[in-house]
Design a protein around this motif. Structure first.
Motif, short mmCIF file in Angstrom:
data_model
loop_
_atom_site.label_atom_id
_atom_site.label_comp_id
_atom_site.label_asym_id
_atom_site.label_seq_id
_atom_site.Cartn_x
_atom_site.Cartn_y
_atom_site.Cartn_z
N HIS A 200 54.60 39.26 43.43
CA HIS A 200 53.64 38.95 42.36
C HIS A 200 53.26 37.47 42.38
N LEU A 201 54.18 36.59 42.79
CA LEU A 201 53.84 35.18 42.93
C LEU A 201 52.83 34.96 44.06
N SER B 26 49.55 36.02 42.78
CA SER B 26 49.03 34.99 41.88
C SER B 26 48.41 33.84 42.66
N PHE C 209 49.77 37.86 38.01
CA PHE C 209 51.22 37.90 38.12
C PHE C 209 51.79 39.10 37.37
#
Length: 99
Positions: free
Chosen positions: A55-56, A59, A81
């Motif tokens: 998810h980072l 992002s 995120f």
């Protein structure tokens, strides 16, 4: 039907990421105070760390993509995120700004 599925994925993703962050916070707290963490949770910790890392990365992609779509980078990154790949799809589907 597609919108319902996407909405459910976003809700589930947000809940799971929040749970992963809570689990990681608990793990860090346990390490600081010297509390033992059950060894059986080790695979869950690795899974949640992988999910947070993925998810980072998503992002980061949202930060790079958002200005060309007329979005501010920080809110777009936070949204992505928590919602994951669905947030990137929504950002990609926004019309590009012309220079």
């Amino acid at each position: 039907m597609r919108l319902l599925i996407l909405r459910l994925i976003k809700i589930l993703s947000t809940l799971l990421i929040l749970s992963a962050l809570g689990l990681e916070a608990w793990h860090l707290y346990a390490a600081v105070v010297g509390m033992a963490v059950p060894a059986g949770l080790t695979p869950i910790f690795w899974l949640e760390r992988f999910a947070i890392a993925a998810h980072l990365v998503e992002s980061g992609i949202a930060i790079a993509l958002s200005p060309s779509r007329g979005q501010h980078p920080i809110p777009a990154a936070l949204y992505t995120f928590f919602t994951g790949f669905v947030g990137l799809i929504e950002l990609r589907d926004r019309p590009r700004l012309t220079d």
